[in-house]
Structures are given as C-alpha cells and as structure tokens.
Design an enzyme around this catalytic site. Structure first.
Site, PDB file in Angstrom:
ATOM      1  N   TYR A 162      49.983  36.365  49.956  1.00 37.11           N
ATOM      2  CA  TYR A 162      50.213  37.769  49.590  1.00 37.11           C
ATOM      3  C   TYR A 162      49.700  38.728  50.652  1.00 37.11           C
ATOM      4  O   TYR A 162      49.916  39.941  50.556  1.00 37.11           O
ATOM      5  CB  TYR A 162      49.561  38.092  48.241  1.00 37.11           C
ATOM      6  CG  TYR A 162      50.382  37.590  47.074  1.00 37.11           C
ATOM      7  CD1 TYR A 162      50.728  36.251  47.006  1.00 37.11           C
ATOM      8  CD2 TYR A 162      50.826  38.436  46.074  1.00 37.11           C
ATOM      9  CE1 TYR A 162      51.498  35.764  45.973  1.00 37.11           C
ATOM     10  CE2 TYR A 162      51.599  37.962  45.039  1.00 37.11           C
ATOM     11  CZ  TYR A 162      51.934  36.621  44.989  1.00 37.11           C
ATOM     12  OH  TYR A 162      52.703  36.142  43.973  1.00 37.11           O
ATOM     13  N   LYS A 232      46.297  23.746  44.726  1.00 40.91           N
ATOM     14  CA  LYS A 232      47.264  22.730  45.168  1.00 40.91           C
ATOM     15  C   LYS A 232      46.710  22.082  46.440  1.00 40.91           C
ATOM     16  O   LYS A 232      47.360  22.015  47.487  1.00 40.91           O
ATOM     17  CB  LYS A 232      48.625  23.404  45.396  1.00 40.91           C
ATOM     18  CG  LYS A 232      49.766  22.465  45.678  1.00 40.91           C
ATOM     19  CD  LYS A 232      50.222  21.646  44.484  1.00 40.91           C
ATOM     20  CE  LYS A 232      51.243  20.621  44.908  1.00 40.91           C
ATOM     21  NZ  LYS A 232      51.586  19.664  43.838  1.00 40.91           N
ATOM     22  N   ASP A 285      50.234  22.048  39.565  1.00 42.25           N
ATOM     23  CA  ASP A 285      51.414  21.605  38.803  1.00 42.25           C
ATOM     24  C   ASP A 285      50.987  20.900  37.508  1.00 42.25           C
ATOM     25  O   ASP A 285      51.549  21.152  36.440  1.00 42.25           O
ATOM     26  CB  ASP A 285      52.363  20.732  39.650  1.00 42.25           C
ATOM     27  CG  ASP A 285      51.651  19.725  40.542  1.00 42.25           C
ATOM     28  OD1 ASP A 285      50.409  19.678  40.508  1.00 42.25           O
ATOM     29  OD2 ASP A 285      52.338  18.970  41.261  1.00 42.25           O
ATOM     30  N   ASP A 309      49.566  34.394  40.069  1.00 42.81           N
ATOM     31  CA  ASP A 309      50.756  35.165  39.685  1.00 42.81           C
ATOM     32  C   ASP A 309      51.620  34.337  38.744  1.00 42.81           C
ATOM     33  O   ASP A 309      52.019  34.788  37.655  1.00 42.81           O
ATOM     34  CB  ASP A 309      51.518  35.539  40.968  1.00 42.81           C
ATOM     35  CG  ASP A 309      52.494  36.683  40.766  1.00 42.81           C
ATOM     36  OD1 ASP A 309      52.677  37.115  39.615  1.00 42.81           O
ATOM     37  OD2 ASP A 309      53.077  37.142  41.762  1.00 42.81           O
TER      38      ASP A 309
HETATM   39  O1  LIG Z   1      53.980  43.559  43.493  1.00 38.01           O
HETATM   40  C1  LIG Z   1      54.924  43.062  42.906  1.00 38.01           C
HETATM   41  O2  LIG Z   1      56.083  43.510  42.998  1.00 38.01           O
HETATM   42  C2  LIG Z   1      54.746  41.880  42.007  1.00 38.01           C
HETATM   43  C3  LIG Z   1      53.325  41.673  41.615  1.00 38.01           C
HETATM   44  C4  LIG Z   1      53.167  40.677  40.540  1.00 38.01           C
HETATM   45  O3  LIG Z   1      54.052  39.958  40.167  1.00 38.01           O
HETATM   46  C5  LIG Z   1      51.866  40.582  39.871  1.00 38.01           C
HETATM   47  O4  LIG Z   1      50.920  41.246  40.259  1.00 38.01           O
HETATM   48  O5  LIG Z   1      51.752  39.819  38.907  1.00 38.01           O
HETATM   49 MG   LIG Z   2      53.461  38.642  38.572  1.00 35.74          MG
END
Ligand SMILES: O=C(O)CCC(=O)C(=O)O
Ligand SMILES: [Mg+2]
Ligand SMILES: NC(=O)C1=CN([C@@H]2O[C@H](COP(=O)(O)OP(=O)(O)OC[C@H]3O[C@@H](n4cnc5c(N)ncnc54)[C@H](OP(=O)(O)O)[C@@H]3O)[C@@H](O)[C@H]2O)C=CC1
Length: 419
Positions: A162, A232, A285, A309
């Site tokens: 990210y 993972k 997983d 996420d």
């Molecule tokens: O920043 C985004 O567009 C997605 C972020 C996301 O899915 C989250 O923070 O759970």
């Molecule tokens: Mg999300």
C-alpha cells in the site's frame, strides 16, 4: 491557525493530546469531518444526527460536539479547484484537532489518482487500522453461528504494497528497475521482463512492532485470550515472514512472553487479570478458512496492510456485511475514524444504504474521547432498531418480516431505541 476554506467554529474548543498520548477533551470539542464521496452524502449527515442525539441524551446541555467540515475527494475539487483532491489544510486540521471522522473516498482502479484514504493514513502516520468485528443479535448472516465471530483486527496501515511504490509496465522506471534487478542483483525469475509492471513491498521491524505492540496492549487492556499474527510468510519470507518473527520477538522482549509447549507459539500472563494470553500465528490462506470453520479460536488479529484489507471485509461478511463494519485509523496523536466499506457508487444519493458502519465508527470515536455514556447509547439504539427488525435494504433482504427503512429512517430508529 488560519485556513483558506475550512471554517473553524467560533463556539468550540480543541481536543489536545498529552505527551503520554492521553487526550484532554473539552465539553464542547470541535470535531473535523470529511463527508466522503458516493454514499458519503447519505451516511455522514445521519451519523452526525445520531451522535448529536446520543451526546444530548447522555449529557444534556453539559456537552456537545461542534462539527467542522474539512474536505477530501470530489467535494475538495469543488471547494478548492479541479485538481485538488486532498488539500494540505485537511492534514493540518487533522493535526490541529487530533480526532476526526470521515466518509469513504473513491479510488479509481488502474490509472488516475492514488488512494486518498491511504494518503491520509500515510501522511498522518495513522499506523494502526483497528477494525472490531462482532455480531449484533438479529442481524442476518451467512454463517450458522455468527455469535462466535468476535475479533478485533489490527491492520498495519503505513507499509506493505500500500506504500504505492509501483510502476506501470513499459514505463522508463519499470524498465530501469527490471534491468537493475536482472543485471546487478542477478534476478532471473521475472517471467516476462517485457511488458511487466512492478511493485515494491516494504515491511520493517519498527513498523511491525509498533503495530503488534498495540494489538498485544489491546489484548491486555480488554482481557482477550489470544493475539494471532496472520501472514503469508511461507512465500514472502522477508516481508510477511519477518512480520511474524518480529511480532514474536516483540511479544517476548517487550511483554515477557515465553514459549508455549516448546514454541513457536508464546504465552504471557496478563498483568491486569493474571490470565494467559497466547501469541500465535497462522498463514493467511488457512486463516481465511479458519474464520469460517473455527471463528471462536481467534480474538485479536495483527496483520499487514493487504491481508488486513481482505480480512476486514471477509470477517464483516460473517456478522452481517460491511453495512455495520466500523474502524479507526490511529497514529501517535491523531485518530481518524471511518467505516470499512467504500463509496458504493451505485447507491449514492438514494438515502438507501446502511449508515451503521459510520455510526459505529463514531461510537468508537466517542469511546476514544472517553464519552462512554454516549457510545453506550449508540450501541443500545443500534441493538434496539435491529431487534425491532426495522432495518436498511442490506439486512431487510435477508430478514423475514423485517420493515425496510431508508438510511435516514434507520438513523431515526437508532435514536428512538436509545434508552
Ligand atoms: O482506499 C481505497 O480506495 C480502499 C481502501 C480500503 O479498501 C480499506 O481501507 O479497507
Ligand atoms: Mg477494504
Ligand atoms: N475507506 C474508504 O474510503 C474505502 C474506499 N473504497 C473505495 O470505494 C469505491 C467503491 O468500492 P467497492 O469495491 O464497490 O466497495 P464498497 O465497499 O463501496 O461497496 C461494495 C458493496 O458493499 C455493500 N455496501 C457497501 N457499503 C454499504 C453500506 N453502507 N450499506 C450496505 N451495503 C454496503 C454493497 O453491496 P450490495 O451491492 O450487495 O448491496 C456494495 O455494492 C472504490 O473507489 C474504492 O476504492 C473502498 C473501500 C474503503
């Protein structure tokens, strides 16, 4: 300080943060909020009404929130100009006022702007994304025993893929990096070096350990029986695998955890309750099947950004969906609360979706401020509205005999059930 477009209310006071990160919360705090794109226009005003009602009921005239709008996303481009998605003064206001809440913000897939949500977390160093997942009685769920799912996710929020360090296939940067990897690092495993996009996954000891520390401290403070490091690491040894190793290392060095049955799992005595807290790990997983098969085995979860996420939405589904999945992004002195879901564009402006996620995020915000009485009222209101089967479309379509409410009507139902 002076802001260009943000109007600081004259009748509120600032929350300040002490050196030990505790808050001084005045009775009339200014709370910045970002309305959000898409369904932000529907859920944010409802959240504000519900919070105001809870605070009023809990404290009468002694306390009230003074809301202050700050801008990000499409609304920022309307207020500041066509290309200003995330104005600098939005960051400044969050730093100055310390506690805020936001609606969802759109991120285009592929090209276009990078995630504004991620940018806010990175720029303000909101390194912990805390997402509690619990079931409310009566909520329809795809699993047989949703009540067994009771977890709090601690998602690392500042590193991993990210970080946005990636280059498009055939760009000069990707070409240069691929050449460097092949010619100077001896990399032979890039299957198709031509036409290959490339991304970098930074994971550090410091970033891992500050997150895992929060997770273990939470387990101690809330008398939880385990902290699970989800990773993972069998495949990504020096990022995901290192996350696991550094997590165990911190548990041992900082919290005195010792091997359980010879390891690798550890155990420590909760200094508050004397009960054992097991520190364990599971590969991501396998975890995603375990949360369906054996959810009761998991309590506090610490994991990297991408895993967190995916896990957030998967766990939310088990207890009724992302319509009621709250969250908090917490850093050193700044905390920004937000729902787990996104902008759900197909429903934008229809007064239809469930405002529950953002309302429960506000409930977390009230607890962060120490306003627990108001937070309790929100929980009671939510429980009452759901038990009465007066719910938004996402629950109604799965609940026999339920009454379908709009987004705003569900907010009113929550207020009616505060008692
Ligand atoms: O920043 C985004 O567009 C997605 C972020 C996301 O899915 C989250 O923070 O759970
Ligand atoms: Mg999300
Ligand atoms: N923190 C943030 O601001 C986040 C932003 N995003 C962004 O949001 C945009 C849309 O993302 P998308 O992948 O469609 O995911 P969304 O979370 O926005 O929506 C996916 C589905 O989830 C359900 N849903 C979402 N919110 C609610 C709600 N409040 N009440 C009831 N159901 C809800 C809907 O399901 P159904 O169709 O079954 O009714 C919806 O179609 C993207 O630009 C993405 O980047 C995504 C996640 C987080």
């Amino acid at each position: 300080m002076g802001y260009q477009k943000i109007v600081v209310p004259a009748d509120g006071d600032k929350i300040t943060v002490n050196a030990d990160l505790s808050l001084n919360v005045p009775n009339f705090p200014v709370i910045p909020f970002i309305e959000g794109d898409g369904i932000g226009v529907d859920i944010t005003p409802v959240m504000i009404d519900v919070v105001n009602a809870a605070v009023d009921k809990a404290y009468s005239t002694k306390r009230a929130i003074t809301w202050m709008e700050i801008y990000a996303g499409e609304k920022a481009t309307r207020v500041y100009g066509p290309d200003v998605w995330l104005p600098e003064e939005t960051f400044e206001a969050m730093r100055e006022f310390a506690v805020g809440i936001k609606g969802p913000l759109t991120t285009p897939v592929g090209g276009g702007i990078r995630s504004l949500n991620v940018a806010l977390r990175q720029e303000l160093d909101l390194y912990t994304c805390m997402r509690p997942v619990r079931w409310f009685e009566g909520v329809p769920s795809p699993v047989t025993h949703p009540e067994l799912t009771d977890m709090v996710i601690f998602r690392e929020n500042s590193e991993d893929i990210y970080a946005g360090i990636e280059w498009a296939a055939d760009s000069p940067e990707a070409t240069k990096l691929i050449r460097f990897l092949r010619e100077e690092m001896g990399v032979t495993k890039i299957r198709f070096p031509e036409g290959c996009g490339i991304g970098i996954k930074p994971v550090s000891r410091e970033g891992t350990q500050r997150l895992v520390r929060k997770a273990i401290q939470y387990a101690i403070d809330n008398d939880k029986e385990s902290v699970t490091l989800v990773h993972k690491g069998n495949i990504m040894k020096y990022t995901e695998g290192a996350f696991k190793d550094w997590g165990y290392e911190l548990a041992h060095e900082r919290f005195g955890a010792t091997p359980l049955d010879g390891g690798p799992w550890l155990t420590l005595k909760n200094p508050r309750t004397g009960r054992d807290i097991v520190i364990k790990d599971v590969i991501a997983d396998a975890f995603l099947q375990q949360i369906l098969m054996r959810p009761a085995d998991y309590s506090v979860i610490a994991t990297l950004n991408l895993n967190g996420d995916y896990i957030s939405d998967a766990l939310a589904a088990e207890v009724g969906g992302i319509g009621i999945a709250p969250g908090a992004n917490i850093g050193g002195s700044v905390a920004l609360f937000e729902a787990t879901h996104g902008t759900a564009p197909k429903y934008a402006g229809q007064d239809k979706v469930n405002p529950g996620s953002l309302i429960l995020s506000a409930e977390m915000m009230l607890r962060h401020m120490g306003w627990n009485e108001a937070a309790d009222l929100i929980i009671r209101g939510m429980e009452g509205a759901i038990k009465a089967k007066t719910v938004t479309y996402d629950f109604e379509r799965l609940m026999p005999d339920a009454t379908l409410l709009s987004c705003s009507a569900f907010g009113k139902a929550i207020v009616q059930h505060m008692e």
